[in-house]
Design a protein around this motif. Structure first.
Motif, short mmCIF file in Angstrom:
data_model
loop_
_atom_site.label_atom_id
_atom_site.label_comp_id
_atom_site.label_asym_id
_atom_site.label_seq_id
_atom_site.Cartn_x
_atom_site.Cartn_y
_atom_site.Cartn_z
N SER A 72 0.83 -1.20 0.00
CA SER A 72 0.00 0.00 0.00
C SER A 72 0.87 1.26 0.00
O SER A 72 2.08 1.21 0.24
N ALA A 73 0.19 2.36 -0.24
CA ALA A 73 0.86 3.67 -0.16
C ALA A 73 1.25 3.99 1.27
O ALA A 73 2.02 4.94 1.50
N ASP A 74 0.73 3.23 2.26
CA ASP A 74 1.12 3.46 3.65
C ASP A 74 2.47 2.84 4.00
O ASP A 74 2.82 2.69 5.16
N LYS A 75 3.23 2.43 2.97
CA LYS A 75 4.58 1.87 3.06
C LYS A 75 4.62 0.47 3.71
O LYS A 75 5.68 -0.02 4.07
N SER A 76 3.49 -0.15 3.87
CA SER A 76 3.46 -1.47 4.54
C SER A 76 3.06 -2.58 3.58
O SER A 76 2.37 -2.37 2.59
N VAL A 77 3.53 -3.78 3.96
CA VAL A 77 3.14 -5.01 3.24
C VAL A 77 2.47 -5.91 4.26
O VAL A 77 3.00 -6.12 5.37
N ILE A 78 1.29 -6.43 3.92
CA ILE A 78 0.57 -7.35 4.83
C ILE A 78 0.50 -8.72 4.17
O ILE A 78 0.16 -8.83 2.97
N ILE A 79 0.83 -9.74 4.99
CA ILE A 79 0.70 -11.13 4.52
C ILE A 79 -0.62 -11.68 5.05
O ILE A 79 -0.88 -11.62 6.26
N TRP A 80 -1.45 -12.19 4.16
CA TRP A 80 -2.78 -12.74 4.52
C TRP A 80 -2.76 -14.25 4.26
O TRP A 80 -2.10 -14.73 3.35
N THR A 81 -3.55 -15.00 5.06
CA THR A 81 -3.73 -16.44 4.79
C THR A 81 -4.86 -16.64 3.81
O THR A 81 -5.64 -15.71 3.53
N SER A 82 -4.97 -17.86 3.31
CA SER A 82 -6.07 -18.18 2.38
C SER A 82 -7.42 -18.09 3.08
O SER A 82 -8.46 -18.03 2.41
N THR A 91 7.29 -3.10 6.82
CA THR A 91 7.25 -1.80 6.13
C THR A 91 8.53 -1.52 5.37
O THR A 91 9.58 -2.13 5.61
N HIS A 92 8.38 -0.60 4.41
CA HIS A 92 9.50 -0.03 3.66
C HIS A 92 9.57 1.45 3.99
O HIS A 92 8.73 1.98 4.74
N ASN A 93 10.54 2.16 3.36
CA ASN A 93 10.70 3.61 3.61
C ASN A 93 9.83 4.44 2.69
O ASN A 93 9.80 5.67 2.81
N ASP A 94 9.18 3.79 1.74
CA ASP A 94 8.35 4.53 0.79
C ASP A 94 7.15 3.67 0.42
O ASP A 94 7.05 2.50 0.81
N SER A 95 6.26 4.23 -0.39
CA SER A 95 5.04 3.48 -0.76
C SER A 95 5.41 2.23 -1.57
O SER A 95 6.35 2.23 -2.36
N ILE A 96 4.61 1.20 -1.37
CA ILE A 96 4.85 -0.10 -2.04
C ILE A 96 4.25 -0.02 -3.43
O ILE A 96 3.06 0.29 -3.60
N GLN A 97 5.06 -0.31 -4.45
CA GLN A 97 4.60 -0.22 -5.85
C GLN A 97 4.13 -1.58 -6.40
O GLN A 97 3.18 -1.65 -7.18
N CYS A 98 4.82 -2.65 -6.02
CA CYS A 98 4.44 -3.97 -6.56
C CYS A 98 4.94 -5.07 -5.63
O CYS A 98 5.92 -4.89 -4.90
#
Length: 1182
Positions: A72-82, A91-98
């Motif tokens: 997301s643009a909130d610089k975070s990556v979330i791992i979800w289960t099925s 998180t990263h230092n900037d928005s997540i692009q892909c």
């Protein structure tokens, strides 16, 4: 290709990304700051997921279906289960692009504006790597080894799993052409990893993993926002600023539009393993489409052309199964094929191909013409020189140059068009209209010919090979067949969706429908069998069937229509059907039916097909008989029936045509004797007997021998009955036959006896020979069965068979290594020559094998054999000479046996004195030639050693000296040299104890006598013991002339009393003394024995003077003092007188050898026979 909308939904936010669950059941959308989960089957929103605080730009599902990730643009990556539960956030230092999951290790790559991270569920930390520019997109290779990153500055960076850069691709546009979407081809069939790249320089490009570009950039004319492959990599989806999703081939050829949208398309993906496509737009619209790929194909006879991968054309030869692929590199819209022509319509042009050669199996096409022009048409047809375009109601005929030559306007929509052949440039077309009208159009003729008009719309058409009949399938699924000339409806059949005439047979067609294939011949009922798909062609026995997208050639036996023709006895038509393809059994049935119908020409062809020579010979013979003028069809048919096995029908026809004899021959040849008897009735007895004999022959041939024997006996064929019984070993039956036969019937009885012998029943064979009085055969039987006692008994009664018995007996003994008995048997049989030969061979073998004791025995036997033959006056002298020679050899070998054992074996069985005497005896006897096997070296060596041991040093020295002149074996060399030296130390004289004494003249003889084994004084031959070889106290005497042997024996047996000798001593008694005085007046010799007086001889004579006795001397002899060698004639008896009666001497009654009695008894106890002639102790002798 058509895109059908399945479902659509709209949300308020822009949809930036989406991802399918790997099983295709769920769809995850990135909409605003939420994730939306949809059911793909009907578009139901299952659940919104909230976790991000700002817009979600990207989403990706792991290949194993366990997890998905969102960035997301909130610089975070979330791992979800099925199960739609969030389990991890980083998180990263900037928005997540892909974000993108590794397809193998399920490692997650997450990319932001200035770096990218690699995370896997095994690791707690995320490894991050700086990027030179903003990362806009990323994609893993199929094998999960490399990650491709698309940058805003136009660079593609390919990294390994650790994040290290391996390949860097710089696009020509640089930062003016940001890389907006990349994707690796998922196909497993490609040899190399291929990456599709879409940039905002409005280009589509392809690269290998090495960074090498494949082909040229393809211009798009819009800004692409998303690119994705189908599951198998055959097609590419591309969406962007043109507000639509386009379908491309994997090579970048645009095929068409999937769906028009109202705003930019930010994302589009293909549902895994399917043809469903989902599209996400700027305005929040979600569209779910199904892509339907229509079949584009064409068929002409056995060539089928169809579209593959939208841009290729595959031409398939339906018979040989050969295929050829033609790459058009553009969307194939229409295909037409005719003879050696192939037409392919592309969006902007039509390509016309032709075959390289006229070969029917050639599959090589080359471009003949190109018509570079855009055409709109529903149907495309190609002819030899023209292209036919069909659009709604209009037909246009174009030359290969694209020039329109003709045009036809129809009354109604054209539903079906087909080229039906014709000369090049003048082909005929068969056209079916929606209004039911069927026309025939020639390409060189403006006027269409109406063939017929029916009420219902046309779906499918076909014309028969001769163009006399027309088959139509209408919209009601009915197949109607018309006569073209009379316009008459011949028949109609329901449940048809397509129809085809057989190109090789005028009266056959097939149609398909309802899951069945229907074959119709002439006006006969339809034959059905199961078949899926549409019939598009019928050639011979092959039916071409299109099922879904595949064309196949189905081999259909034409049996059913053939039998329909046979039922109506239409043999020629049935043969034509059979030629299309039937089984061998069907060919045979056709041949038989035609033969019974006397349609010989058809039958001949059919039998030739199945290669049945028997029936072909029958047909040939009938045809030849017809040429000769025979016209009786009953007789021909009877022959046919008999060949077919219909024997009773054949017999009836033979009888009807007046050929009863042929019926009888048929039955007997077939061994159907009961039927033959029934057919014959109460006829001629001779014929009946002949039948029984034939029946017995048949029983024998079919392995029913017992029945055959009984039949042969009843028919009087005894020999055949005996042969069968004998070959099967039926002794009981043979006995029964032999006892039933009269003794005058010699041949069958002899045959019986012969089988008895073969079956080891010699008793019954003997009984049979006695029955016919064949004694010679009986003797042979006893000999063959080795029943020698019976043979000898028969030989006693009938001496004429003696030779027949004893000769085989002797041979049998010889074969069983009983040579001595064999020799005796030959002797008994009167075969003296063979008896002598056996003995000579035995003797020679014994000598060669150093069995000298055996050699002595055989020589003795040979001498006795010669003595036996010497009774023949003609051979007397020669045989007597041989007798003496063999006797001499026997004595030598008997003595040498001890020498040989002494020299060869480690232990000696004889006393030194015995060996000493034997070696002297041999040396005295070997004055001339030395017999085979006897070694002078061994003899002298033994003599030297024993002489030395016994004190005869002079003799030992002489022996050693003699040895020096002989060739000495290496094993004796040292011993002899040592002996020769040591003997020199001994005195040069012999021990007096060893000196032999002559018992006639009482002379001491030297140990080495030049005269041999005779006294040096009186020349009297010495008599030796056959065991110790000492000189025996015997003197040989001869009878006066006129005294016979019998008289001499009787005189000796009288034993006249001798006058009592007066006492030589006289006793004188005086008063004081007693005196003994010897009377000197008596004969100083004191010997009153007349024989002793005969021992005197004339001193100094060189001739031997034998002792000759008169009757008075014989009368004075004692029986126990005389030994007689009673030789058989023609030899004289030999008489010996013992001079020391108290020392007992024994003579063998068989070989007449002399022994000291004690030695003899010991040797007999050891050997149970005479040591010289081997006569058993219980044998009375001659």
């Amino acid at each position: 290709m058509r895109a059908v909308l399945t479902w659509r939904d709209k949300v308020e936010q822009c949809i930036y990304d989406l991802a399918f669950k790997p099983d295709g059941s769920q769809l995850i959308l990135a909409a605003g700051n939420r994730l939306l989960v949809y059911d793909t089957s009907d578009g139901t929103l299952l659940q919104p997921l909230k976790g991000h605080k700002d817009t979600v730009y990207c989403v990706a599902y792991a290949k194993d279906g366990q997890r998905f990730a969102s960035g997301s643009a909130d610089k975070s990556v979330i791992i979800w289960t099925s199960k739609l539960e969030g389990i991890l956030k980083y998180t990263h230092n900037d928005s997540i692009q892909c974000v993108s999951y590794n397809p193998v290790t399920h490692q997650l790559a997450s990319c932001s504006s200035n770096d990218f991270g690699l995370w896997s569920h095994e690791q707690k930390s995320v490894s991050k790597h700086k990027a030179s520019s903003k990362i806009t997109c990323c994609s893993w290779t199929n094998d999960g080894q490399y990650l491709a990153l698309g940058m805003f500055n136009g660079i593609i960076s390919i990294r390994n799993k650790s994040g290290e850069e391996k390949v860097k691709i710089e696009r020509p546009g640089g930062s003016l052409s940001p890389i907006w979407s990349i994707s690796w081809n998922p196909s497993r069939e490609e040899h190399n990893d291929i990456m599709a790249v879409a940039d905002w320089g409005q280009k589509l490009s392809f690269y290998q993993l090495s960074g090498k570009q494949i082909g040229k950039d393809r211009s798009l004319n819009f800004d692409p926002c998303c690119i994705s492959y189908f599951s198998k990599g055959e097609y590419i989806l591309l969406g962007g600023s043109d507000k639509q999703v386009s379908l491309f081939t994997k090579d970048g050829v645009r095929l068409g539009t999937v769906g028009e949208q109202n705003s930019w398309v930010w994302t589009c993906k293909v549902k895994p393993e399917s043809n469903y496509v989902v599209v996400g737009c700027q305005d929040g619209t979600i569209s779910f489409y199904q892509l339907i790929f229509s079949t584009v194909h064409g068929l002409y006879k056995n060539r089928y052309a169809y579209r593959d991968s939208m841009t290729d054309v595959i031409v398939q030869h339906l018979i040989t199964e050969q295929k050829v692929r033609i790459k058009c590199k553009d969307l194939v819209k229409k295909i037409a094929i005719y003879k050696n022509r192939l037409a392919i319509q592309l969006p902007e042009k039509i390509l016309i191909y032709e075959l390289y050669s006229d070969d029917s199996s050639d599959m090589h096409y080359r471009v003949k013409e190109k018509i570079v022009k855009k055409f709109e048409c529903n149907l495309l047809v190609v002819c030899a020189n023209h292209i036919i375009l069909c659009q709604e109601k209009r037909l246009q005929c174009l030359s290969f140059n694209g020039v329109k030559e003709r045009e036809w306007q129809m009354e109604s929509l054209i539903r079906y068009i087909k080229v039906i052949g014709g000369p090049p440039g003048r082909e005929g077309l068969l056209v079916g209209l929606k209004n039911g009208q069927i026309l025939k159009i020639f390409v060189d003729n403006l006027f269409a010919i109406v063939l017929l008009k029916q009420a219902t719309a046309v779906r499918c058409l076909d014309m028969s090979a001769s163009r006399n009949k027309l088959a139509v399938v209408d919209e009601n699924d009915t197949c109607l067949v018309y006569d073209i000339h009379s316009k008459e409806l011949l028949f109609q059949e329901p449940n048809a969706n397509s129809v085809a005439w057989n190109t090789q047979c005028e009266d056959m067609l097939c149609f398909s429908g309802g899951g069945y294939l229907n074959i119709k011949a002439s006006t006969f009922p339809v034959h059905q069998q199961k078949l899926q798909g549409f019939v598009v062609g019928y050639n011979g026995s092959k039916i071409f069937c299109l099922h879904v997208f595949s064309m196949s050639a189905v081999e259909v036996p034409q049996s059913a229509p053939m039998y329909q023709y046979l039922d109506r006895k239409m043999y020629k038509e049935a043969y034509q059907i059979a030629c299309l393809g039937v089984t061998d059994a069907d060919w045979r049935e056709l041949a038989m039916e035609a033969l019974e119908g006397l349609e010989f020409e058809t039958a001949k062809k059919a039998f030739t097909r199945v290669q049945d020579l028997r029936y072909l010979e029958l047909i040939t013979s009938i045809e030849e008989r017809k040429k000769r003028g025979e016209t009786n069809n009953d007789l021909f048919l009877a022959d046919v029936f008999s060949y077919q096995g219909k024997f009773h029908e054949a017999a009836k026809l033979y009888k009807r045509s007046g050929h009863e004899n042929l019926a009888l021959d048929m039955y007997t040849d077939l061994c159907m004797f009961e039927y033959a008897k029934d057919f014959l009735g109460s006829g001629d007895p001779k014929e009946t007997k002949m039948l029984i004999t034939k029946q017995a022959d048949w029983a024998r041939n079919i392995n029913e021998p017992k029945a055959a024997v009984e039949m042969y006996i009843s028919a009087g064929e005894h020999v055949k009955a005996i042969e069968i019984s004998g070959s099967h070993g039926w002794v009981d039956m043979l006995i029964d036959i032999a006892r039933r036969l009269d003794k005058a019937e010699r041949e069958p009885l002899l045959l019986c006896a012969d089988y008895f012998k073969k079956l080891d029943n010699s008793g019954y064979a003997a009984e049979t020979y006695l029955k016919i009085g064949d004694l010679k055969s009986l003797v042979q039987l006893h000999v063959e069965t080795q029943r020698w006692d019976e043979a000898f008994a028969l030989g006693e009664k009938h001496p004429e068979f003696k030779v027949d018995i004893y000769v085989p007996y002797a041979q049998w003994l010889a074969e069983n290594d009983r040579f001595e008995e064999a020799q005796k048997a030959f002797h008994k049989a009167g075969r003296q020559g063979e008896a002598v030969r056996v003995l000579e061979q035995l003797t020679h073998n014994a000598v060669v094998e150093s069995r000298f004791s055996d050699a002595a025995y055989y020589y003795w036997m040979l001498s006795m054999q010669c003595l036996d033959i010497a009774q023949d006056p003609a051979q007397k002298d020669a045989m007597l000479s041989k007798f003496h020679h063999f006797q001499h050899l026997a004595e030598l070998y008997h003595g040498y046996h001890a020498i040989q054992r002494y020299t060869e074996e480690p232990f000696s069985f004889h006393l030194p004195e015995t060996l000493f005497n034997i070696s002297r005896f041999l040396l005295h006897s070997l004055t001339k030639d030395t017999p085979l096997g006897i070694s002078k070296v061994n003899t002298l060596f033994t003599l030297a050693k024993q002489s030395k041991a016994l004190g005869a040093y002079k003799l030992a020295r002489h022996a050693y000296d003699k040895l020096q002149g002989l060739q000495i074996p290496a094993r004796f060399q040292k011993s002899i040299e040592l002996g020769s030296l040591t003997i020199r130390s001994k005195p040069f004289h012999d021990s007096e104890e060893l000196v032999p004494l002559c018992y006639r003249c009482s002379t001491n003889n030297p140990l080495l006598n030049n005269l041999g084994n005779v006294c040096i004084n009186c020349r009297q031959p010495f008599v030796f013991s056959a065991s110790s070889y000492e000189v025996l106290h015997l003197v040989e005497f001869y009878l006066e002339e006129g005294i016979t042997d019998e008289e001499a024996v009787s005189l000796i047996d009288l034993e006249a009393p001798r006058p009592k000798r007066e006492n030589k001593w006289q006793e004188i008694t005086s008063n004081n003394s007693q005196t003994l005085r010897l009377d000197e007046t008596m004969d100083s010799m004191g010997d009153d024995d007349p024989f002793t007086a005969k021992l005197s001889f004339e001193q100094g004579g060189s001739e031997f003077v034998p002792v000759v006795v008169s009757r008075s001397v014989l009368r004075s002899m004692s029986r126990r003092d005389v030994l007689i060698k009673r030789w058989p004639p023609p030899l004289q008896w030999q008489y010996f007188r013992s001079l020391l009666p108290d020392a007992s001497i024994t003579m063998c009654p068989s070989c007449f050898q002399m022994f000291h009695s004690e030695d003899y008894e010991l040797l007999v106890l050891q050997h149970t026979c005479c040591p010289y002639c081997r006569r058993p102790i219980d044998d009375p002798g001659p």
